[in-house]
Design an enzyme around this catalytic site. Structure first.
Site, PDB file in Angstrom:
ATOM      1  N   LEU A  88       0.828  -1.207   0.000  1.00 16.58           N
ATOM      2  CA  LEU A  88       0.000   0.000   0.000  1.00 16.58           C
ATOM      3  C   LEU A  88       0.858   1.250   0.000  1.00 16.58           C
ATOM      4  O   LEU A  88       1.742   1.418   0.845  1.00 16.58           O
ATOM      5  CB  LEU A  88      -0.917   0.018   1.229  1.00 16.58           C
ATOM      6  CG  LEU A  88      -1.912   1.176   1.282  1.00 16.58           C
ATOM      7  CD1 LEU A  88      -2.887   1.100   0.109  1.00 16.58           C
ATOM      8  CD2 LEU A  88      -2.688   1.162   2.597  1.00 16.58           C
ATOM      9  N   VAL A 126       4.283  -1.280   3.437  1.00 18.19           N
ATOM     10  CA  VAL A 126       3.805   0.095   3.286  1.00 18.19           C
ATOM     11  C   VAL A 126       4.888   0.930   2.625  1.00 18.19           C
ATOM     12  O   VAL A 126       6.063   0.843   2.988  1.00 18.19           O
ATOM     13  CB  VAL A 126       3.431   0.699   4.660  1.00 18.19           C
ATOM     14  CG1 VAL A 126       3.280   2.201   4.569  1.00 18.19           C
ATOM     15  CG2 VAL A 126       2.150   0.067   5.186  1.00 18.19           C
ATOM     16  N   LYS A 127       4.471   1.730   1.643  1.00 18.67           N
ATOM     17  CA  LYS A 127       5.392   2.682   1.036  1.00 18.67           C
ATOM     18  C   LYS A 127       4.997   4.080   1.478  1.00 18.67           C
ATOM     19  O   LYS A 127       3.824   4.447   1.430  1.00 18.67           O
ATOM     20  CB  LYS A 127       5.374   2.590  -0.486  1.00 18.67           C
ATOM     21  CG  LYS A 127       6.382   3.548  -1.140  1.00 18.67           C
ATOM     22  CD  LYS A 127       6.202   3.627  -2.642  1.00 18.67           C
ATOM     23  CE  LYS A 127       7.146   4.673  -3.227  1.00 18.67           C
ATOM     24  NZ  LYS A 127       6.883   4.959  -4.646  1.00 18.67           N
ATOM     25  N   GLN A 128       6.003   4.862   1.895  1.00 22.19           N
ATOM     26  CA  GLN A 128       5.730   6.194   2.414  1.00 22.19           C
ATOM     27  C   GLN A 128       6.865   7.140   2.035  1.00 22.19           C
ATOM     28  O   GLN A 128       8.017   6.724   1.880  1.00 22.19           O
ATOM     29  CB  GLN A 128       5.593   6.144   3.931  1.00 22.19           C
ATOM     30  CG  GLN A 128       5.209   7.450   4.584  1.00 22.19           C
ATOM     31  CD  GLN A 128       3.907   8.007   4.077  1.00 22.19           C
ATOM     32  OE1 GLN A 128       3.910   8.826   3.151  1.00 22.19           O
ATOM     33  NE2 GLN A 128       2.790   7.555   4.642  1.00 22.19           N
TER      34      GLN A 128
END
Length: 244
Positions: A88, A126-128
């Protein structure tokens, strides 16, 4: 009308029917711009060896975020039932996040909350974006506005102004690092090589698991792109770059 991403839109159903007719076992399928992942998930239900995982983006804070959270949550649940992993992109998008000349789209507290919401709807990775500031909740709760609740000790005991501490707070919001955090490589610029190495070092020392670099690598001659990717790999392979 019926929204895309739910699986009920006529166009989505037509695409699913075509995929069921055309795709055969052993074929490799890439779903570019997967959205909620409904097509690739549905296709894998027919032939489970077609996809290993699905990815999606939620723009937390945007007018569409409630719908996106619901749809992606359903897609990720189905993906896990089919034995696939989920990724995500937990990005922020709201003009109100820019206040008094400071852009809080990369604030550690706000992006950390986005990460937390992402992992609770079953994101495995998770990509942030790398945090650049902090205090987003404090800024948005000034005056007559009210945006969420937060303890002041987040800023005094759990984080500092150091970039590794800010990134570590993002990691902590993924069930204390149980869910992997991948940092965004950011937009291309004049110092791409140095910025890529810096981002990789911060991510690794904060407890993250990797760095995605798209435009920085692919919007340049192949030799330069490969060199940039190798520099990033060297950071994660280097035993001298350890947890801070």
């Amino acid at each position: 009308g019926m929204a895309f991403g739910t699986g009920h839109h006529q166009t989505t159903q037509m695409c699913a029917e075509i995929l069921a007719e055309v795709v055969r076992p052993g074929m490799c399928v890439v779903d570019v711009g997967t959205g909620t992942g409904v097509l690739v998930s549905g296709n894998s239900a027919v032939n489970r060896q077609l996809a290993a995982g699905v990815g999606a983006t939620i723009y937390f804070g945007s007018p569409e975020s409630t719908r996106q959270i619901q749809e992606v949550s359903e897609a990720f649940q189905l993906a896990h039932e089919l034995g696939m992993f989920t990724v995500l992109w937990c990005y922020l998008r709201n003009p109100a996040f820019v206040k008094d000349g400071v852009d809080y789209h990369t604030a550690a507290d706000l992006t950390g909350q986005a990460n937390h919401l992402g992992v609770t709807i079953e994101a495995d990775i998770v990509k942030q974006k790398l945090p650049e500031v902090n205090g987003g909740y404090q800024a948005l709760n000034m005056g007559q506005s009210s945006y969420g609740k937060i303890d002041k000790r987040v800023y005094t005991e759990l984080t500092s102004d150091h970039p590794i501490d800010l990134a570590r707070y993002q990691v902590a919001n993924g069930f204390m690092g149980k869910i992997g955090l991948i940092s965004s490589g950011g937009a291309s610029g004049e110092n791409d090589f140095a910025e890529a190495v810096r981002t990789a070092v911060i991510n690794k020392r904060a407890g993250g698991m990797g760095l995605i670099s798209g435009r920085k690598a692919f919007q340049r001659p192949m030799a330069e792109g490969v060199k940039l990717l190798n520099l990033i790999q060297d950071v994660y392979l280097c035993k001298d770059v350890t947890l801070a």
